[in-house]
Design an enzyme around this catalytic site. Structure first.
Site, PDB file in Angstrom:
ATOM      1  N   ALA A   9       0.832  -1.219   0.000  1.00 50.17           N
ATOM      2  CA  ALA A   9       0.000   0.000   0.000  1.00 50.17           C
ATOM      3  C   ALA A   9       0.860   1.260   0.000  1.00 50.17           C
ATOM      4  CB  ALA A   9      -0.924  -0.012   1.208  1.00 50.17           C
ATOM      5  N   ARG A  15      -3.404   7.791 -10.680  1.00 46.92           N
ATOM      6  CA  ARG A  15      -4.582   7.885 -11.548  1.00 46.92           C
ATOM      7  C   ARG A  15      -5.859   8.250 -10.780  1.00 46.92           C
ATOM      8  NH1 ARG A  15      -3.290   2.166 -14.174  1.00 46.92           N
ATOM      9  NH2 ARG A  15      -2.074   2.089 -12.261  1.00 46.92           N
ATOM     10  N   GLN A  72       8.236   2.075   2.846  1.00 45.82           N
ATOM     11  CA  GLN A  72       9.008   2.025   1.611  1.00 45.82           C
ATOM     12  C   GLN A  72       9.103   3.480   1.151  1.00 45.82           C
ATOM     13  OE1 GLN A  72       6.906   0.603  -1.836  1.00 45.82           O
ATOM     14  NE2 GLN A  72       8.743  -0.200  -2.816  1.00 45.82           N
ATOM     15  N   ARG A 331     -30.942  15.153  15.283  1.00 48.39           N
ATOM     16  CA  ARG A 331     -29.512  15.471  15.250  1.00 48.39           C
ATOM     17  C   ARG A 331     -28.766  14.800  16.398  1.00 48.39           C
ATOM     18  NH1 ARG A 331     -29.585  21.661  15.167  1.00 48.39           N
ATOM     19  NH2 ARG A 331     -27.355  21.304  15.540  1.00 48.39           N
ATOM     20  N   TYR A 364     -38.852  23.045  17.020  1.00 46.15           N
ATOM     21  CA  TYR A 364     -37.424  22.831  17.276  1.00 46.15           C
ATOM     22  C   TYR A 364     -37.254  22.543  18.767  1.00 46.15           C
ATOM     23  CZ  TYR A 364     -32.578  23.504  18.379  1.00 46.15           C
ATOM     24  OH  TYR A 364     -31.315  23.297  18.873  1.00 46.15           O
ATOM     25  N   ASN A 384     -32.742  27.910  22.900  1.00 45.46           N
ATOM     26  CA  ASN A 384     -31.678  27.322  23.730  1.00 45.46           C
ATOM     27  C   ASN A 384     -30.372  28.085  23.650  1.00 45.46           C
ATOM     28  OD1 ASN A 384     -31.410  26.550  21.023  1.00 45.46           O
ATOM     29  ND2 ASN A 384     -30.221  24.737  21.569  1.00 45.46           N
ATOM     30  N   ALA A 421     -51.457  28.567  24.320  1.00 42.59           N
ATOM     31  CA  ALA A 421     -50.873  28.766  22.995  1.00 42.59           C
ATOM     32  C   ALA A 421     -50.300  30.171  22.857  1.00 42.59           C
ATOM     33  CB  ALA A 421     -51.933  28.529  21.930  1.00 42.59           C
TER      34      ALA A 421
HETATM   35  C1  UD1 Z   1       0.704  -5.310 -10.382  1.00 46.03           C
HETATM   36  C2  UD1 Z   1       1.382  -6.573 -10.921  1.00 46.03           C
HETATM   37  C3  UD1 Z   1       0.558  -7.092 -12.095  1.00 46.03           C
HETATM   38  C4  UD1 Z   1      -0.868  -7.376 -11.639  1.00 46.03           C
HETATM   39  C5  UD1 Z   1      -1.488  -6.148 -10.990  1.00 46.03           C
HETATM   40  C6  UD1 Z   1      -2.796  -6.505 -10.353  1.00 46.03           C
HETATM   41  C7  UD1 Z   1       3.794  -6.270 -10.576  1.00 46.03           C
HETATM   42  C8  UD1 Z   1       5.083  -5.930 -11.200  1.00 46.03           C
HETATM   43  N1  UD1 Z   1       2.719  -6.236 -11.361  1.00 46.03           N
HETATM   44  O1  UD1 Z   1       0.725  -4.345 -11.397  1.00 46.03           O
HETATM   45  O2  UD1 Z   1       1.152  -8.284 -12.591  1.00 46.03           O
HETATM   46  O3  UD1 Z   1      -1.632  -7.791 -12.753  1.00 46.03           O
HETATM   47  O4  UD1 Z   1      -0.639  -5.635  -9.946  1.00 46.03           O
HETATM   48  O5  UD1 Z   1      -3.473  -5.358  -9.887  1.00 46.03           O
HETATM   49  O6  UD1 Z   1       3.761  -6.587  -9.405  1.00 46.03           O
HETATM   50  N2  UD1 Z   1       3.147  -0.844  -4.541  1.00 46.03           N
HETATM   51  C9  UD1 Z   1       3.993  -0.569  -3.496  1.00 46.03           C
HETATM   52  N3  UD1 Z   1       5.258  -0.156  -3.763  1.00 46.03           N
HETATM   53  C10 UD1 Z   1       5.723  -0.019  -5.018  1.00 46.03           C
HETATM   54  C11 UD1 Z   1       4.862  -0.314  -6.085  1.00 46.03           C
HETATM   55  C12 UD1 Z   1       3.567  -0.724  -5.820  1.00 46.03           C
HETATM   56  O7  UD1 Z   1       3.615  -0.681  -2.324  1.00 46.03           O
HETATM   57  O8  UD1 Z   1       6.893   0.355  -5.165  1.00 46.03           O
HETATM   58  C13 UD1 Z   1       1.781  -1.278  -4.244  1.00 46.03           C
HETATM   59  C14 UD1 Z   1       0.733  -0.312  -4.733  1.00 46.03           C
HETATM   60  O9  UD1 Z   1       0.397   0.636  -3.731  1.00 46.03           O
HETATM   61  C15 UD1 Z   1      -0.448  -1.237  -5.045  1.00 46.03           C
HETATM   62  C16 UD1 Z   1       0.224  -2.559  -5.399  1.00 46.03           C
HETATM   63  O10 UD1 Z   1       1.538  -2.505  -4.905  1.00 46.03           O
HETATM   64  O11 UD1 Z   1      -1.272  -1.441  -3.918  1.00 46.03           O
HETATM   65  C17 UD1 Z   1       0.240  -2.813  -6.898  1.00 46.03           C
HETATM   66  O12 UD1 Z   1       0.947  -1.755  -7.508  1.00 46.03           O
HETATM   67  P1  UD1 Z   1       0.514  -1.160  -8.909  1.00 46.03           P
HETATM   68  O13 UD1 Z   1       1.448  -0.100  -9.283  1.00 46.03           O
HETATM   69  O14 UD1 Z   1      -0.940  -0.871  -8.915  1.00 46.03           O
HETATM   70  O15 UD1 Z   1       0.847  -2.448  -9.823  1.00 46.03           O
HETATM   71  P2  UD1 Z   1       0.271  -2.770 -11.228  1.00 46.03           P
HETATM   72  O16 UD1 Z   1       1.022  -2.011 -12.253  1.00 46.03           O
HETATM   73  O17 UD1 Z   1      -1.204  -2.656 -11.217  1.00 46.03           O
END
Ligand code: UD1
Ligand code: CA
Length: 450
Positions: A9, A15, A72, A331, A364, A384, A421
């Site tokens: 995550a 996007r 990370q 409320r 009210y 109030n 009233a």
């Molecule tokens: C990845 C897979 C792909 C798969 C797809 C499914 C790889 C190389 N590719 O691609 O095969 O079909 O998911 O949805 O693994 N993330 C990190 N650190 C990073 C990069 C990503 O934590 O450096 C996390 C992102 O937050 C996300 C997940 O990994 O939750 C997937 O990353 P994303 O960039 O969406 O990978 P895809 O290109 O979709």
């Protein structure tokens, strides 16, 4: 088999075009990463490590206490993300379940089945795959004589590989020893110059280690949310699932497609819900209620046998057998006892209303304690607020408040008192007394003609 989940995550979710980290966007009122955590818990995976990066502090505030957190700082790919989690894996762990934080539709049964297959086959890695109508964007599963030999990312795929419809869902079980031994073998020789976790499939094949695949029957379950169109698709599926769960529990939804029931909402059987109802947060509704159209309840508790029409209720409690609305507004901090009537265009804030009391029209009532069997006439209001402070109004059992009364707080109307009233009440009214502040009626005959 001891299993630890690694939840990826750290990505920005570019996007989504959002200030909010992607995994905190909500589907059916619950952050996506929370769906993933709950799915893992339901599948019996208690040990979890979340890899955080973009908006890490914000994500941590949701994840804290539910998963260990590693950071990370630079997002160099999914392989790199798992490298950050490796030191936090327990030494005695067997299976590492890697899952993405942006897949809110995965079901606990699927995760269980994946782990079971992984264990039964003794694989180095077992992938969760699915067949996609439109596989664009996903990693493609390359098979030779049924055996999975590699995952090729969209950006690295040749024309032949782009035609493959079996995709990588981004969920896997790794044998921990295999994972820890070969993570460092990943490189960035690919179109995105990233460490791909998916390259471990190739590596397993190179060393003749078994790779398995579990194919999802329903592609929808693997939906990865990358933009707000996909978020709305996830929302629609989760909403339908929740409505179906509620109906199977004995609740009538007259039009499920026009009913929004949040993830954590509970409803008792034989309650009937009309179209355009929105139930959110920790709302709990009992049995035998009729919830008419255009109601919205947030974090509220509703008892049994109530009839509620076109009403908004937030952070409040309703007893049993009440009639509320249409167009009432309860409320935060409101508590209605049993058999209370709150009629049309009545606003009640931070007040208790006792059993059998009635506030039927255009009132009210704020910061008040209303006893039982009280009648509050049409147009009555509690004053109030003096512009600085809020004050309490107390109306005791059996009191009758005539229409269009102003109760200037702090003020107490004692038991069985009667207010004429049109009065403005600024002092306490004793038990059983009559209070009227009305000016005497003057009638001047023929005044208009003069
Ligand atoms: C990845 C897979 C792909 C798969 C797809 C499914 C790889 C190389 N590719 O691609 O095969 O079909 O998911 O949805 O693994 N993330 C990190 N650190 C990073 C990069 C990503 O934590 O450096 C996390 C992102 O937050 C996300 C997940 O990994 O939750 C997937 O990353 P994303 O960039 O969406 O990978 P895809 O290109 O979709
Ligand atoms: Ca993705």
């Amino acid at each position: 088999m001891k299993t630890t989940a690694v939840i990826l995550a750290a990505g920005q979710g570019t996007r989504m075009k959002s200030k909010l980290p992607k995994v905190l966007h909500k589907a059916l009122g619950k952050p996506m990463v929370q769906w993933v955590i709950d799915c893992l818990s339901q599948a019996g995976v208690e040990d979890k490590i979340a890899v955080l990066g973009h908006g890490g502090d914000q994500v941590a505030s949701v994840v804290e206490g539910q998963a260990d957190i590693v950071y990370q700082t630079e997002q160099l790919g999914t392989g790199h993300a798992v490298m950050q989690a490796a030191p936090a894996l327990p030494a005695d762990n067997d299976c590492v379940l890697v899952i993405c934080g942006d897949t809110p539709l995965l079901r606990a049964q699927t995760i269980q089945a994946l782990i079971e297959k992984h264990q039964a086959e003794g694989n180095a890695v077992t992938l969760l795959t699915a067949y996609a109508e439109n596989p664009t964007g996903y990693g493609r599963i390359v098979r030779q004589e049924q055996q999975i030999t590699a995952i090729v990312e969209q950006k690295d795929a040749d024309e032949q590989q782009k035609l493959i419809k079996e995709i990588n869902t981004g969920t896997y079980c790794f044998d921990q020893k295999f994972l820890l031994q070969y993570l460092s073998a990943l490189d960035t020789n690919n179109a995105q110059k990233e460490y791909y976790l998916t390259d471990l499939i190739k590596i397993a094949n190179l060393h003749n280690l078994p790779v398995g695949g579990f194919v999802l029957a329903d592609f929808n379950e693997s939906l990865g949310v990358n933009n707000r169109i996909q978020l709305s698709q996830a929302e629609a599926i989760l909403r339908q699932r929740k409505c179906e769960e509620i109906m199977l529990a004995g609740v009538t939804l007259i039009d499920p497609s026009a009913t929004y029931i949040g993830a954590d909402v509970v409803i008792g059987n034989d309650t009937i819900i009309y179209p355009n109802v929105v139930l959110e947060g920790k709302t709990v509704i009992g049995s035998d209620n009729v919830i008419g159209m255009n109601c919205r309840f947030v974090d509220s508790q509703i008892g049994n046998g109530n009839d509620i029409q076109s009403t908004v209720i937030t952070e409040s409690k309703v007893g049993n057998g009440c009639k509320i609305g249409p167009m009432a507004y309860l409320r935060p901090g409101t508590a209605l006892a049993d058999n209370v009537k709150i009629g049309d265009f009545v606003e009640v804030k931070k007040s208790q209303v006792g059993e059998g009391s009635k506030i039927p029209h255009l009132s009210y009532v704020g910061d008040s304690i209303v006893g039982s069997k009280v009648n509050i006439g049409c147009g009555t209001i509690t004053c109030n607020y003096d512009g600085v402070h809020k004050y309490q109004t107390v109306i005791k059992d059996g009191a009758f408040i005539g229409s269009n009364t102003n109760l200037v707080a702090p003020v107490t109307v004692e038991e069985n008192a009667f207010i004429g009233a049109g009065s403005t009440i600024t002092k306490d009214v004793p038990d059983s007394a009559l209070a009227v502040t009305r000016a005497d009626l003057r009638v001047k005959e023929n005044w208009r003609k003069k």
